[in-house]
Write a protein that holds these residues in place. Structure first.
Motif, PDB file in Angstrom:
ATOM      1  N   PRO A  14       0.832  -1.213   0.000  1.00  0.00           N
ATOM      2  CA  PRO A  14       0.000   0.000   0.000  1.00  0.00           C
ATOM      3  C   PRO A  14       0.860   1.255   0.000  1.00  0.00           C
ATOM      4  O   PRO A  14       1.948   1.285   0.581  1.00  0.00           O
ATOM      5  CB  PRO A  14      -0.799  -0.118   1.307  1.00  0.00           C
ATOM      6  CG  PRO A  14      -0.682  -1.551   1.710  1.00  0.00           C
ATOM      7  CD  PRO A  14       0.649  -2.020   1.204  1.00  0.00           C
ATOM      8  N   LEU A  15       0.381   2.295  -0.648  1.00  0.00           N
ATOM      9  CA  LEU A  15       1.113   3.554  -0.690  1.00  0.00           C
ATOM     10  C   LEU A  15       0.913   4.344   0.599  1.00  0.00           C
ATOM     11  O   LEU A  15       1.754   5.149   0.988  1.00  0.00           O
ATOM     12  CB  LEU A  15       0.649   4.380  -1.897  1.00  0.00           C
ATOM     13  CG  LEU A  15       1.546   5.527  -2.351  1.00  0.00           C
ATOM     14  CD1 LEU A  15       2.923   5.010  -2.748  1.00  0.00           C
ATOM     15  CD2 LEU A  15       0.905   6.285  -3.511  1.00  0.00           C
ATOM     16  N   VAL A  16      -0.216   4.135   1.242  1.00  0.00           N
ATOM     17  CA  VAL A  16      -0.529   4.734   2.544  1.00  0.00           C
ATOM     18  C   VAL A  16      -1.037   3.596   3.430  1.00  0.00           C
ATOM     19  O   VAL A  16      -1.251   2.486   2.945  1.00  0.00           O
ATOM     20  CB  VAL A  16      -1.601   5.840   2.405  1.00  0.00           C
ATOM     21  CG1 VAL A  16      -1.107   6.969   1.502  1.00  0.00           C
ATOM     22  CG2 VAL A  16      -2.908   5.287   1.871  1.00  0.00           C
ATOM     23  N   PRO A  17      -1.208   3.831   4.745  1.00  0.00           N
ATOM     24  CA  PRO A  17      -1.720   2.745   5.594  1.00  0.00           C
ATOM     25  C   PRO A  17      -2.996   2.116   5.033  1.00  0.00           C
ATOM     26  O   PRO A  17      -3.894   2.818   4.568  1.00  0.00           O
ATOM     27  CB  PRO A  17      -1.977   3.454   6.929  1.00  0.00           C
ATOM     28  CG  PRO A  17      -0.965   4.558   6.950  1.00  0.00           C
ATOM     29  CD  PRO A  17      -0.871   5.036   5.517  1.00  0.00           C
ATOM     30  N   LEU A  18      -3.045   0.796   5.064  1.00  0.00           N
ATOM     31  CA  LEU A  18      -4.168   0.077   4.460  1.00  0.00           C
ATOM     32  C   LEU A  18      -5.497   0.507   5.070  1.00  0.00           C
ATOM     33  O   LEU A  18      -6.527   0.541   4.369  1.00  0.00           O
ATOM     34  CB  LEU A  18      -3.972  -1.427   4.625  1.00  0.00           C
ATOM     35  CG  LEU A  18      -4.963  -2.320   3.880  1.00  0.00           C
ATOM     36  CD1 LEU A  18      -4.933  -2.029   2.382  1.00  0.00           C
ATOM     37  CD2 LEU A  18      -4.668  -3.791   4.155  1.00  0.00           C
ATOM     38  N   ALA A  19      -5.501   0.849   6.343  1.00  0.00           N
ATOM     39  CA  ALA A  19      -6.743   1.282   6.992  1.00  0.00           C
ATOM     40  C   ALA A  19      -7.304   2.529   6.316  1.00  0.00           C
ATOM     41  O   ALA A  19      -8.523   2.668   6.161  1.00  0.00           O
ATOM     42  CB  ALA A  19      -6.492   1.553   8.478  1.00  0.00           C
ATOM     43  N   ALA A  20      -6.415   3.434   5.899  1.00  0.00           N
ATOM     44  CA  ALA A  20      -6.858   4.654   5.213  1.00  0.00           C
ATOM     45  C   ALA A  20      -7.431   4.304   3.835  1.00  0.00           C
ATOM     46  O   ALA A  20      -8.424   4.897   3.397  1.00  0.00           O
ATOM     47  CB  ALA A  20      -5.693   5.635   5.077  1.00  0.00           C
ATOM     48  N   CYS A  21      -6.809   3.343   3.162  1.00  0.00           N
ATOM     49  CA  CYS A  21      -7.301   2.906   1.848  1.00  0.00           C
ATOM     50  C   CYS A  21      -8.698   2.308   1.970  1.00  0.00           C
ATOM     51  O   CYS A  21      -9.599   2.622   1.183  1.00  0.00           O
ATOM     52  CB  CYS A  21      -6.360   1.877   1.241  1.00  0.00           C
ATOM     53  SG  CYS A  21      -4.663   2.459   0.991  1.00  0.00           S
ATOM     54  N   VAL A  22      -8.857   1.427   2.970  1.00  0.00           N
ATOM     55  CA  VAL A  22     -10.155   0.784   3.172  1.00  0.00           C
ATOM     56  C   VAL A  22     -11.216   1.825   3.533  1.00  0.00           C
ATOM     57  O   VAL A  22     -12.362   1.729   3.087  1.00  0.00           O
ATOM     58  CB  VAL A  22     -10.051  -0.302   4.262  1.00  0.00           C
ATOM     59  CG1 VAL A  22     -11.430  -0.845   4.625  1.00  0.00           C
ATOM     60  CG2 VAL A  22      -9.147  -1.433   3.790  1.00  0.00           C
ATOM     61  N   PHE A  23     -10.831   2.828   4.314  1.00  0.00           N
ATOM     62  CA  PHE A  23     -11.777   3.885   4.654  1.00  0.00           C
ATOM     63  C   PHE A  23     -12.281   4.592   3.399  1.00  0.00           C
ATOM     64  O   PHE A  23     -13.487   4.832   3.254  1.00  0.00           O
ATOM     65  CB  PHE A  23     -11.113   4.905   5.585  1.00  0.00           C
ATOM     66  CG  PHE A  23     -11.979   6.104   5.872  1.00  0.00           C
ATOM     67  CD1 PHE A  23     -12.999   6.039   6.817  1.00  0.00           C
ATOM     68  CD2 PHE A  23     -11.799   7.297   5.180  1.00  0.00           C
ATOM     69  CE1 PHE A  23     -13.814   7.148   7.073  1.00  0.00           C
ATOM     70  CE2 PHE A  23     -12.608   8.396   5.420  1.00  0.00           C
ATOM     71  CZ  PHE A  23     -13.614   8.319   6.371  1.00  0.00           C
ATOM     72  N   LEU A  24     -11.367   4.933   2.487  1.00  0.00           N
ATOM     73  CA  LEU A  24     -11.762   5.594   1.242  1.00  0.00           C
ATOM     74  C   LEU A  24     -12.635   4.683   0.385  1.00  0.00           C
ATOM     75  O   LEU A  24     -13.637   5.137  -0.184  1.00  0.00           O
ATOM     76  CB  LEU A  24     -10.518   6.010   0.451  1.00  0.00           C
ATOM     77  CG  LEU A  24      -9.710   7.183   1.005  1.00  0.00           C
ATOM     78  CD1 LEU A  24      -8.445   7.383   0.180  1.00  0.00           C
ATOM     79  CD2 LEU A  24     -10.543   8.460   1.020  1.00  0.00           C
ATOM     80  N   ILE A  25     -12.272   3.398   0.298  1.00  0.00           N
ATOM     81  CA  ILE A  25     -13.060   2.455  -0.499  1.00  0.00           C
ATOM     82  C   ILE A  25     -14.475   2.344   0.049  1.00  0.00           C
ATOM     83  O   ILE A  25     -15.464   2.444  -0.687  1.00  0.00           O
ATOM     84  CB  ILE A  25     -12.390   1.069  -0.524  1.00  0.00           C
ATOM     85  CG1 ILE A  25     -11.070   1.111  -1.290  1.00  0.00           C
ATOM     86  CG2 ILE A  25     -13.326   0.032  -1.163  1.00  0.00           C
ATOM     87  CD1 ILE A  25     -10.260  -0.165  -1.198  1.00  0.00           C
ATOM     88  N   VAL A  26     -14.578   2.148   1.362  1.00  0.00           N
ATOM     89  CA  VAL A  26     -15.898   1.965   1.983  1.00  0.00           C
ATOM     90  C   VAL A  26     -16.703   3.255   1.944  1.00  0.00           C
ATOM     91  O   VAL A  26     -17.910   3.243   1.654  1.00  0.00           O
ATOM     92  CB  VAL A  26     -15.738   1.453   3.428  1.00  0.00           C
ATOM     93  CG1 VAL A  26     -17.094   1.423   4.137  1.00  0.00           C
ATOM     94  CG2 VAL A  26     -15.120   0.059   3.430  1.00  0.00           C
ATOM     95  N   ALA A  27     -16.039   4.399   2.211  1.00  0.00           N
ATOM     96  CA  ALA A  27     -16.751   5.678   2.175  1.00  0.00           C
ATOM     97  C   ALA A  27     -17.298   5.953   0.784  1.00  0.00           C
ATOM     98  O   ALA A  27     -18.454   6.379   0.622  1.00  0.00           O
ATOM     99  CB  ALA A  27     -15.811   6.810   2.614  1.00  0.00           C
ATOM    100  N   GLY A  28     -16.471   5.703  -0.233  1.00  0.00           N
ATOM    101  CA  GLY A  28     -16.933   5.903  -1.604  1.00  0.00           C
ATOM    102  C   GLY A  28     -18.051   4.954  -1.968  1.00  0.00           C
ATOM    103  O   GLY A  28     -19.027   5.340  -2.624  1.00  0.00           O
ATOM    104  N   MET A  29     -17.921   3.698  -1.513  1.00  0.00           N
ATOM    105  CA  MET A  29     -18.949   2.697  -1.807  1.00  0.00           C
ATOM    106  C   MET A  29     -20.275   3.081  -1.146  1.00  0.00           C
ATOM    107  O   MET A  29     -21.339   3.017  -1.775  1.00  0.00           O
ATOM    108  CB  MET A  29     -18.490   1.331  -1.314  1.00  0.00           C
ATOM    109  CG  MET A  29     -19.436   0.193  -1.650  1.00  0.00           C
ATOM    110  SD  MET A  29     -18.689  -1.420  -1.283  1.00  0.00           S
ATOM    111  CE  MET A  29     -18.471  -1.277   0.503  1.00  0.00           C
ATOM    112  N   LEU A  30     -20.231   3.494   0.106  1.00  0.00           N
ATOM    113  CA  LEU A  30     -21.456   3.876   0.809  1.00  0.00           C
ATOM    114  C   LEU A  30     -22.091   5.123   0.189  1.00  0.00           C
ATOM    115  O   LEU A  30     -23.328   5.215   0.091  1.00  0.00           O
ATOM    116  CB  LEU A  30     -21.164   4.119   2.290  1.00  0.00           C
ATOM    117  CG  LEU A  30     -20.777   2.883   3.109  1.00  0.00           C
ATOM    118  CD1 LEU A  30     -20.451   3.269   4.542  1.00  0.00           C
ATOM    119  CD2 LEU A  30     -21.889   1.839   3.079  1.00  0.00           C
ATOM    120  N   PHE A  31     -21.257   6.062  -0.254  1.00  0.00           N
ATOM    121  CA  PHE A  31     -21.794   7.294  -0.834  1.00  0.00           C
ATOM    122  C   PHE A  31     -22.479   7.018  -2.170  1.00  0.00           C
ATOM    123  O   PHE A  31     -23.562   7.521  -2.443  1.00  0.00           O
ATOM    124  CB  PHE A  31     -20.676   8.321  -1.001  1.00  0.00           C
ATOM    125  CG  PHE A  31     -21.184   9.717  -1.237  1.00  0.00           C
ATOM    126  CD1 PHE A  31     -22.017  10.336  -0.336  1.00  0.00           C
ATOM    127  CD2 PHE A  31     -20.809  10.427  -2.381  1.00  0.00           C
ATOM    128  CE1 PHE A  31     -22.488  11.622  -0.540  1.00  0.00           C
ATOM    129  CE2 PHE A  31     -21.271  11.713  -2.605  1.00  0.00           C
ATOM    130  CZ  PHE A  31     -22.110  12.317  -1.677  1.00  0.00           C
TER     131      PHE A  31
END
Length: 213
Positions: free
Chosen positions: A98-115
């Protein structure tokens, strides 16, 4: 009515185009499944499952949407619609670094998915791939930006790309963003014939990213 010509459109022709669009979207999802599912099972990268689920929602809403007599038949609009839908399905599984912490990546993925799911459930049966007017929605996320689904896609794509970047996925997502920007402009051309959408544009200034676009 045909938005581009103002002439009545045969109902049979509209139904045939609608069915063709549904068939293509199902086929595109199948190609994504053949890449992401084996990769997810082999590597255990659960972000692959998240992205597959996100893209699967497109098929669900396309299959159960309402029909319309106001769908664009411009070849460019169809190319943009399918291109914007097809391009993200070309991604390959995320890498191991990962380029940044995986937790941050998952947050963006889930936030985008929920939106984007929030936007889809607001549209419900008004969802479509090709520029058309299936009813103007002015509630929920559509009070924030005029195209919240594409905003959600963009967040998910950024998160997935950062979770295991490679040049292929960078190119795929850059192409998808360009196509979806052109696509939303085509959608607005069709929707601007509806006074309800004109009123929405006066209230919601930004199309995709607040204070930017």
């Amino acid at each position: 009515m045909d938005v581009s010509s103002g002439q009545p459109r045969p109902v049979t022709s509209v139904v045939n185009w609608d069915l063709f669009e549904k068939a293509v979207v199902v086929l595109l999802l199948a190609t994504l499944a053949m890449r992401l599912i084996p990769s997810a099972m082999a590597t255990g990268h659960y972000q692959n499952w998240l992205v597959f689920f996100s893209e699967s929602c497109v098929v669900f809403f396309v299959l159960f949407r309402r029909s319309t007599t106001s769908i664009s038949r411009r070849p460019l609009d169809w190319a943009l619609g399918f291109g914007g839908t097809f391009a993200p399905l070309l991604v390959i599984g995320a890498g191991d670094t990962p380029l940044v912490p995986l937790a941050a990546c998952v947050f963006l993925i889930v936030a985008g998915m929920l939106f984007q799911l929030y936007a889809k459930f607001t549209l419900r049966r008004s969802f479509g791939v090709i520029a058309a007017n299936r009813g103007v929605k002015v509630s929920g996320p559509y009070n924030l930006v005029r195209h919240p689904m594409y905003a959600g896609y963009m967040l998910t794509h950024i998160g997935f790309l950062l979770s295991g970047p490679n040049w292929w996925n960078l190119g795929v997502y850059a192409l998808a963003l360009a196509l979806n920007i052109a696509r939303l402009l085509a959608e607005e051309r069709v929707l601007m014939a509806d006074p309800a959408y004109q009123d929405m544009c006066r209230r919601v200034r930004y199309r995709l990213v607040p204070y930017l676009f």
